[in-house]
Design a protein around this motif. Structure first.
Motif, mmCIF file in Angstrom:
data_model
loop_
_atom_site.group_PDB
_atom_site.id
_atom_site.type_symbol
_atom_site.label_atom_id
_atom_site.label_comp_id
_atom_site.label_asym_id
_atom_site.label_seq_id
_atom_site.Cartn_x
_atom_site.Cartn_y
_atom_site.Cartn_z
ATOM 1 N N THR A 161 0.804 -1.425 -0.235
ATOM 2 C CA THR A 161 0.129 -0.046 0.066
ATOM 3 C C THR A 161 0.894 1.275 0.030
ATOM 4 N N VAL A 172 -11.916 11.605 3.293
ATOM 5 C CA VAL A 172 -11.323 10.790 2.356
ATOM 6 C C VAL A 172 -11.807 11.056 0.995
ATOM 7 N N PRO A 224 -8.605 1.840 7.796
ATOM 8 C CA PRO A 224 -7.656 2.522 8.889
ATOM 9 C C PRO A 224 -7.970 1.524 9.994
ATOM 10 N N VAL A 259 -8.112 1.198 1.393
ATOM 11 C CA VAL A 259 -7.353 0.593 2.661
ATOM 12 C C VAL A 259 -8.291 0.874 3.913
ATOM 13 N N THR A 303 -9.164 2.287 16.005
ATOM 14 C CA THR A 303 -8.926 3.227 16.961
ATOM 15 C C THR A 303 -8.170 4.486 16.375
ATOM 16 N N GLY A 304 -8.132 4.660 15.204
ATOM 17 C CA GLY A 304 -7.327 5.762 14.408
ATOM 18 C C GLY A 304 -8.281 6.878 13.987
ATOM 19 N N LEU A 305 -9.584 6.556 13.940
ATOM 20 C CA LEU A 305 -10.475 7.635 13.349
ATOM 21 C C LEU A 305 -10.541 8.780 14.276
ATOM 22 N N PRO A 306 -10.159 9.895 13.511
ATOM 23 C CA PRO A 306 -10.154 11.251 14.325
ATOM 24 C C PRO A 306 -11.651 11.485 15.209
ATOM 25 N N LEU A 329 -14.695 3.135 4.672
ATOM 26 C CA LEU A 329 -13.740 4.198 4.231
ATOM 27 C C LEU A 329 -12.935 3.439 3.181
ATOM 28 N N ALA A 330 -12.463 2.206 2.919
ATOM 29 C CA ALA A 330 -11.633 1.456 2.051
ATOM 30 C C ALA A 330 -12.462 1.543 0.617
ATOM 31 N N VAL A 360 -15.646 12.602 8.180
ATOM 32 C CA VAL A 360 -14.301 11.827 7.995
ATOM 33 C C VAL A 360 -14.661 11.301 6.581
ATOM 34 N N VAL A 393 3.091 2.351 2.122
ATOM 35 C CA VAL A 393 3.459 3.219 3.404
ATOM 36 C C VAL A 393 4.792 3.035 3.703
#
Lengths: 246, 288
Positions: B50, B98, B80, B78, B83-86, B140-141, B94, B52
């Motif tokens: 991906t 994206v 996330p 991808v 736990t990483g969502l703002p 979101l992916a 959100v 990164v």
């Protein structure tokens, strides 16, 4: 690309506004200091009120950038959202630019109450030329403090960044003479202040709004600090990229 | 066509070798399960594919391009980590954030409806339940109409109904020609969705085959029994689990194990002999 930077800035601002504690730190404290100290004690003397306002503006430039970038960047780095954002079809630049734009917007937002209080409640006064000069000094002196914040944010984990920003903030404010008028600080502070980033910045600000003379050694010190902070920030940014994304 | 490819890829972190000469091709329309314990190297492999991170040696390709090049990632979706969502942003915000990164994204409402999230659009992500966050993360992916998605543990922590709804969403994407790479330790998920399983352990590909073949690769049986006394050590047992007075023994030769149990006079009842789940197959493979 530029519109994406604006998108990143917009969402960072939304996040900040929804957690108002961040705004309290950068906007409320300077405004409260104006109301409780500057207005009652210096407000009726045009010269003192003007330099005190200039000091408070420098204080906002220092503290908002130090906290915005120092703590904000360290927090971002700890969030799994950051690596996710790197899988979206853009490079790292819009996110970085977006953070800078959001930081500048918040700094401006924090400056407004200080300026409004000075204009309405004190005898502080500047000519249009002095106002523009002060605006220029604000933009220029935001650079070293932005770089200082980025250096902290990219080199330390969140908890350490919070502590370091708080530890630096008061000595920078007092040591630079931001809490005292020109020439009124205790002796040793008068000696070191011109060479601290805050002291050098506030001296430029005093020169912009009054008949305070620009000290070349102090300006040279500010340039040296800017170069030094840029070096540390650049090193820390590349190290962070290398650890997390290479 | 090969959508994602790793060619003899090695990745080191300092002196640690996370991937050791791994090659993998994912073709258009495949639904591949990537299995492995934590630290096996599957996250590293996904991070390379991906864009990164970059490989220490070897090459990775996404749609024939370099995944480090942002333009290549227009076809990529991808998840996330949930736990990483703002946490201060609303679900709709959100999604909009994206969407702003893709040339032809799905509409916000269309996406949220597809994943049954329409009623969460105004909620801040920090106030969602773990399961809701997971569903938002998976959705979101799919924002950018991807050709290939990488789903990381998509249904961990979801209840049965939500899990099946999400699996249906993934199957729909796959049925429309989408390509899916699913990483999981959750083996029921891989068995339910994937046709092909790639088992990663100690930085290498240990097996790359159909779900049935991977399970058949290690013909391990699970012998379960209830016994008031501890079961003695018996030959041929490769794993033992105890659950109250119920004991589960893993062995390649169930017939011999049962004979041994009888000849040792172990007082047991409720004897049960079953083929292994993929999980047990996978434990045996990665332990080897």
């Amino acid at each position: 690309m530029s519109s994406l930077a604006l998108t990143h800035a917009r969402f960072q601002l939304i996040e900040t506004v929804r957690m108002p504690m961040a705004l309290v730190g950068s906007a409320f404290f300077p405004a409260a200091s104006m109301i409780f100290f500057v207005v009652p004690f210096l407000g009726s003397n045009p010269e003192w009120a003007t330099t005190a306002t200039a000091s408070m503006v420098t204080f906002v430039v220092m503290s908002s950038n130090l906290f915005q970038y120092g703590i904000g960047v360290a927090e971002d780095r700890a969030q799994p959202w950051d690596p996710y954002a790197r899988t979206l079809p853009v490079g790292a630049a819009p996110r970085f630019l977006g953070r800078i734009l959001a930081g500048l917007a918040l700094m401006t937002l924090s400056l407004i109450p200080v300026i409004v209080i000075a204009a309405v409640l004190t005898e502080a006064t500047v000519t249009p030329g002095q106002f523009l000069a002060a605006l220029g000094v604000t933009v220029v002196s935001a650079v070293p403090f932005t770089l200082m914040g980025l250096a902290i944010g990219y080199s330390l984990p969140t908890k350490a960044a919070v502590v370091l920003a708080q530890v630096l903030f008061l000595p920078l404010a007092f040591g630079g003479g931001l809490m005292t008028g020109p020439g009124n600080a205790p002796g040793f502070i008068e000696t070191i202040a011109p060479y601290l980033p805050t002291g050098a910045a506030v001296r430029l600000m005093w020169a912009a709004v009054g008949d305070f003379a620009v000290q070349p050694a102090s300006v040279a010190a500010l340039v040296a600090w800017t170069v030094a902070f840029a070096g540390v920030a650049g090193w820390a940014y590349r190290r962070d990229e290398g650890r997390r994304f290479s | 066509m090969t959508l994602a490819r790793a060619i003899d890829v090695t990745r080191r972190y300092g002196s640690v070798v996370a991937l050791d000469h791994v090659s993998l091709d994912v073709h258009t329309g495949e639904l591949v399960g990537l299995l492995g314990p934590n630290g096996a190297g599957k996250s590293t492999l996904v991070n390379l594919l991906t864009g990164v991170r970059r490989p220490s040696a070897g090459r990775v390709e996404l749609c024939g391009g370099d995944p480090r090049d942002p333009g290549t990632r227009k076809v990529l979706g991808v998840t996330p980590q949930e736990t990483g969502l703002p946490s201060a942003l609303r679900v709709g915000e959100v999604v909009d954030f994206v969407r702003a990164h893709f040339p032809d994204p799905l509409g916000r409402d269309e996406l949220l409806d597809r994943f049954g999230l329409g009623d969460l659009v105004r909620r801040q992500t920090g106030g969602l339940s773990g399961g809701q966050k997971r569903r938002v993360a998976v959705a979101l992916a799919f924002v950018g109409r991807p050709r290939i998605v990488f789903l990381d543990e998509p249904t961990t922590g979801l209840d049965v109904a939500a899990r099946h709804a999400l699996w249906d969403g993934v199957r729909q994407f796959h049925a429309e020609g989408g390509t899916v790479v699913l990483t999981s330790h959750y083996l029921e998920e891989v068995e339910a969705l994937a046709r092909r399983v790639v088992v990663v352990g100690n930085g290498r590909v240990l097996a790359d085959d159909s779900v049935a073949s991977v399970r058949g690769l290690v013909a391990i049986r699970r012998v379960s029994l209830t016994s008031a006394v501890p079961v003695p050590d018996l030959p041929g047992v490769v794993g033992t689990e105890r659950d109250g007075d119920r004991t589960h023994l893993l062995t390649a030769d169930a017939d011999r194990l049962v004979r041994d149990l009888v000849s040792c006079d172990v007082p047991f009842h409720d004897l049960e002999v079953r083929p292994t789940s993929l999980e047990e197959a996978f434990l045996t493979l990665t332990a080897a």
